[in-house]
Design an enzyme around this catalytic site. Structure first.
Site, PDB file in Angstrom:
ATOM      1  N   GLY A 147       1.512 -32.999 -15.186  1.00 16.31           N
ATOM      2  CA  GLY A 147       0.543 -32.980 -14.093  1.00 16.31           C
ATOM      3  C   GLY A 147       0.610 -31.631 -13.388  1.00 16.31           C
ATOM      4  N   LEU A 148       0.127 -31.604 -12.151  1.00 18.27           N
ATOM      5  CA  LEU A 148       0.132 -30.327 -11.435  1.00 18.27           C
ATOM      6  C   LEU A 148       1.541 -29.770 -11.331  1.00 18.27           C
ATOM      7  CD1 LEU A 148      -2.447 -31.009  -8.614  1.00 18.27           C
ATOM      8  CD2 LEU A 148      -2.719 -29.586 -10.627  1.00 18.27           C
ATOM      9  N   GLY A 167       4.462 -30.656 -13.215  1.00 20.89           N
ATOM     10  CA  GLY A 167       5.094 -30.389 -14.506  1.00 20.89           C
ATOM     11  C   GLY A 167       4.369 -29.321 -15.306  1.00 20.89           C
ATOM     12  N   ARG A 217      -4.452 -41.614   6.829  1.00 18.60           N
ATOM     13  CA  ARG A 217      -4.721 -42.714   5.909  1.00 18.60           C
ATOM     14  C   ARG A 217      -4.079 -44.032   6.323  1.00 18.60           C
ATOM     15  NH1 ARG A 217      -4.106 -39.444   0.200  1.00 18.60           N
ATOM     16  NH2 ARG A 217      -6.037 -38.303   0.480  1.00 18.60           N
ATOM     17  N   HIS A 255      -2.093 -46.167  -3.366  1.00 20.66           N
ATOM     18  CA  HIS A 255      -2.588 -44.903  -3.899  1.00 20.66           C
ATOM     19  C   HIS A 255      -1.491 -43.913  -4.270  1.00 20.66           C
ATOM     20  CE1 HIS A 255      -5.137 -41.523  -4.522  1.00 20.66           C
ATOM     21  NE2 HIS A 255      -4.691 -40.879  -3.493  1.00 20.66           N
ATOM     22  N   GLU A 262       5.197 -35.561  -6.989  1.00 21.11           N
ATOM     23  CA  GLU A 262       5.260 -36.909  -6.418  1.00 21.11           C
ATOM     24  C   GLU A 262       6.563 -37.614  -6.782  1.00 21.11           C
ATOM     25  OE1 GLU A 262       1.908 -39.361  -7.457  1.00 21.11           O
ATOM     26  OE2 GLU A 262       2.527 -41.015  -6.165  1.00 21.11           O
ATOM     27  N   LEU A 266      -1.837 -32.361  -4.047  1.00 16.04           N
ATOM     28  CA  LEU A 266      -2.103 -31.276  -4.987  1.00 16.04           C
ATOM     29  C   LEU A 266      -1.318 -30.047  -4.551  1.00 16.04           C
ATOM     30  CD1 LEU A 266      -5.968 -31.670  -5.419  1.00 16.04           C
ATOM     31  CD2 LEU A 266      -4.136 -32.795  -6.649  1.00 16.04           C
TER      32      LEU A 266
END
Lengths: 243, 638
Positions: free
Chosen positions: B42-43, B45, B330, B401, B425, B441
């Site tokens: 992902g972003l 890794g 949130r 989420h 994360e 991100l």
């Protein structure tokens, strides 16, 4: 609603495959296509059968994992929609639905509906990038880009690499996929330096992987779940000639 | 064991620069003598793999998807924060730092968060240089918008596909390194165990998802970038394949798991439509910039929304939080939605929904502008619900989420196991008890491009090269045997229930008992029931097929087995934390007006759990959080 499914089952890349019939009963119109398959698979497992293997991950229409030929159409009947975002309200009670894997020499079947699309990765690895190392990049606003150019580059960059363009092309051409990446970078100032090398390398890699040529019938554009336009193929051809 | 966060001394704003100037370096000629294993693309890794390879290390990268481009970061829509202050609206590194600490309800580590805010500006520069097509103004400069939890416009975006474009940027850098032979990429594989030798992480056991073949890989360091654990709830906005296995198995090998009870419920998801539901779809939070959230003032009002006059609508966020309104964080937006629905004001089938209405924005800006900003999201909504959100308001409801908890790491992003680094994360460090929009991100890329490449060098220089163990080492053999035993066991049970049926049962229990609101009773109940579900799983699960082929049921079974243990840890953490903060809301601990009630005297710490074996209570460790630069204050968005 009750549906009849005719599904391509193939144990692995070596064995032959065939169409097998299944019943999908009590399908709700609110289900996504993949949720309908989940329900069918749960029943198969309970009965002691092997569930149908299919590829999926985000189920939000963006990761590009899901890929099923549905009644001969990549991602099914709706334009601009991935398989995971196709809902059963697009079908009616009693329908017969054919489910097949992407068909292309460059995308060998792994199992059932799962194919190997690593050829796309190798095409990108041949040059689908800007060679910039991390750190030391100039300030982002030091490089103004006209909004129009940025928007068109964005439209090209929207490609999710699902392979529907290849699957729907009679020549299994990857021109739409390659053109999207070439156009995205060729339209931006950052992509200029390697522009010529990039297009040559990517086109060579595409040929090497066994993708066919474009004959301008634009089935790719019709099948693309992200509405990538055929105009980018024109950009690809232009860039290739200029290189 | 004490938890040493290794925060450098000195003033906050100088810590990172001073640290970078004083860490040990690895000579460029020696870098190729080290092998680094990265799990996840992902972003975090993807960017880490690319950067480490650029520096000259040998990198082996693994992902379970068919291509590194499909990691779940791709689904993030709204944007990425950066303290650029291009809008000249008063943003600064300090303000981004402050907003993040406050947004996380003062449960994050100051030094890490400050560093995140500092490097945020570099991320945008890096991505633009890669060709990421961010939204632009007509003058050619970057456009910004505002996002939940902030009063400045610091969010950069690429239509509703920011995660996709940033991930494709990282993927292109990674692809370049794969092409150059500096990264060996292993798609369709998953990490099934961590190998620890003499207390240091030295390798991993990998299962090939196509052939079932188990392989062992030794390295000088292991980087986990395997994302969060939201799928413990079964229904979530996470991709179906997202799982806890890599971090949980590292936990079982001695890495501490921190703050697992911090799970974020996102306020703007499409409501559940039935039992068949396999996952929930998030509508970007950016919609809250122009959409107004409301419910009818009358309970059970089933009129068409267009027929409900302004005077009979309750814009409850604007009413309760006048200064932030629809842009409140949130956790607050989610809880408020639950409250109005629980009180009987919810809309749509089952009453589990609130309206997100664009009619006044369309009137003010025109349909064209709204389509330009959110077009693809509107399309997606219509596809799923069969309703056109340009004509009728969207219906939304909160859903699981993101997870703020994760493996405990120090300032170097290294876990308590030397040589095991955890980024994005998968770690716990930067968001505290709640994550602000557009910050995931930012953290993924900050860790991968700009933080880890420095800190890992410091560790490797200390350890020295030429220490990579042989894969014949007994620890590798043992781990490999354990993995094979588990696979054989799962295949041999031949019970009556499917893997998914257990996952759904666990998920429902977690959502009802440890979801948006938790209390002592619900948590104790969950802690009694989870072991029962687990016991039945190991007696009655049915995993068809074999271990030597593509077997999606077997993949899921291994992951669900981990969720069945991890869920218990999550509930235990929630039970232990006797306060409300951010995404963790204990109903016993609330103010008179229903706001979360923090207890800074007793709980101003991160809880890090140490595995002590199956069926044995894990040991709790605490890292006290020092706030030297920010005064702890009651979080208010009024």
């Amino acid at each position: 609603m009750d549906l009849k499914l005719k599904v391509w089952r193939q144990k692995n890349s070596k064995e032959k495959g065939k169409i097998v019939n299944y019943d999908a009963k009590g399908v709700s119109p609110d289900m996504s296509f993949l949720e309908m398959l989940d329900v069918v698979n749960e029943e198969l497992i309970v009965k002691g059968d092997d569930p149908i293997a299919f590829e999926h991950d985000c189920r939000e229409g963006i990761c590009g994992s899901c890929n099923i030929m549905i009644n001969g159409e990549a991602h099914g009947p709706l334009p601009g929609v991935t398989t995971c975002q196709l809902h059963m309200r697009s079908f009616k009670d009693g329908d017969t639905i054919y489910l097949e894997p992407w068909r292309a020499k460059a995308f060998p079947v792994i199992k059932d509906l799962v194919v190997d699309r690593s050829a796309f990765d190798r095409v990108i690895q041949s040059g689908g990038f800007v060679s910039i190392n991390t750190g030391g990049a100039p300030d982002a606003n030091a490089l103004p880009i006209p909004k129009k150019d940025a928007d068109v580059a964005m439209d090209a960059a929207t490609c999710i690499g699902c392979g529907a363009c290849v699957a729907s092309c009679k020549n299994a051409s990857a021109m739409l996929f390659v053109s999207a990446k070439v156009s995205h970078l060729a339209l931006l100032p950052q992509g200029q330096v390697e522009k010529k090398e990039r297009v040559k390398n990517m086109v060579n890699a595409m040929d090497k992987e066994g993708f066919g040529n474009c004959t301008n019938q634009y089935e790719c554009e019709a099948a693309c779940p992200k509405d990538i336009k055929r105009d980018f193929i024109r950009v690809l051809n232009k860039e290739f000639i200029l290189s | 064991m004490s938890l040493d966060s290794k925060i450098p001394s000195g003033p906050l704003e100088k810590k990172w620069d001073d640290y970078k100037s004083h860490i040990k370096l690895v000579n460029p000629a020696n870098k190729r003598k080290y092998t680094i294993i990265v799990i996840g693309t992902g972003l975090a890794g993807g960017s880490a793999s690319a950067t480490l390879a650029e520096l000259g290390y040998n990198v082996k990268t693994f992902c379970f998807q068919d291509s590194p481009r499909r990691a779940h970061s791709i689904a993030a829509q709204g944007g990425i924060n950066a303290a650029k202050n291009y809008q000249n609206d008063g943003d600064s590194v300090y303000r981004l730092f402050y907003d993040t600490i406050k947004g996380g309800d003062f449960r994050a580590r100051e030094a890490n968060v400050y560093r995140l805010a500092q490097v945020s500006a570099n991320i945008i520069d890096q991505c633009v240089a890669q060709g990421v097509p961010f939204a632009r103004e007509y003058g050619g400069h970057l456009d910004n918008r505002s996002f939940g939890g902030a009063q400045v416009s610091r969010t950069f975006y690429a239509k509703g596909q920011t995660g996709q474009q940033l991930l494709l940027g990282a993927y292109s850098s990674l692809s370049r390194q794969i092409g150059l032979g500096n990264v060996k990429m292993y798609p369709r594989t998953e990490m099934v165990d961590l190998v620890v030798i003499d207390g240091h992480a030295k390798g991993v056991i990998i299962r090939d998802l196509v052939t079932g073949k188990i392989s062992v890989h030794a390295g000088d360091a292991v980087v986990l970038a395997s994302g969060g654990y939201g799928n413990v709830f079964y229904l979530s906005t996470n991709a179906k394949g997202s799982n806890v296995t890599a971090t949980f198995r590292a936990y079982k090998k001695g890495a501490f798991f921190a703050n697992p009870c911090y799970t974020q419920i996102h306020p703007t998801c499409i409501p559940v439509s039935g039992d068949h539901q396999s996952k929930l779809t998030l509508m970007s939070e950016s919609l809250r910039n122009d959409g107004r959230i409301w419910v009818p003032k009358k309970q059970g009002d089933t009129r068409n929304p267009a027929d409900i006059p302004e005077s009979e609508r309750d814009y409850y966020l604007e009413r309760k939080y006048p200064s932030y309104g629809n842009l409140c964080p949130r956790d607050i937006a989610s809880r408020s939605a639950k409250e109005v629905c629980d009180a009987g004001f919810g809309v749509g089938p089952g009453g589990q929904g609130v309206y997100l209405d664009f009619s006044s924005a369309i009137q003010r800006l025109g349909e064209h502008t709204i389509a330009e900003r959110y077009g693809n999201l509107f399309q997606m909504y219509e596809q799923i619900t069969g309703e056109n959100p340009y004509k009728v308001p969207m219906r939304i409801y909160p859903a699981v989420h993101y997870t703020m908890g994760g493996l405990w790491v120090d300032y170097n992003l290294m876990s308590n196991l030397p040589g095991l680094f955890v980024i994005g994360e998968a770690n716990f460090s930067d968001h505290g008890a709640n994550r602000l929009g557009a910050s995931a991100l930012m953290q993924g890329l900050a860790d991968g491009y700009f933080v880890l490449p420095y800190t890992i060098g410091n560790y490797l220089a200390e350890v020295g090269f030429g220490k990579t163990p042989s894969v014949d080492h007994a620890e590798f053999k043992k781990a490999e045997t354990d993995v094979n035993e588990q696979t054989n066991k799962l295949l041999s049970i031949k019970g009556k229930r499917t893997v998914d049926s257990f996952h759904k049962e666990l998920g429902k229990l977690m959502w009802n008992n440890c979801g948006m609101a938790r209390d002592e009773k619900s948590l104790k109940e969950a802690l009694t029931k989870i072991p029962q579900i687990r016991e039945e799983f190991w007696k009655n699960v049915n995993v068809p097929g074999s271990g030597t082929e593509l077997n999606q049921s077997l993949e899921k079974a291994g992951r669900v087995a981990d969720f069945l243990e991890f869920g218990e840890l999550l509930c235990l953490d929630a039970l232990t934390r006797e306060e409300s903060c951010g995404g963790h809301f204990r109903t016993e601990h609330q103010m008179e007006d229903g706001e979360a009630k923090r207890d800074d005297n007793k709980f101003c710490h991160a809880t890090a759990w140490e595995w002590k074996g199956s069926g044995t209570k894990p040991v709790e460790h605490r890292e006290h959080l020092e706030f030297e630069n920010i005064k702890l204050a009651t979080r208010s968005y009024k």
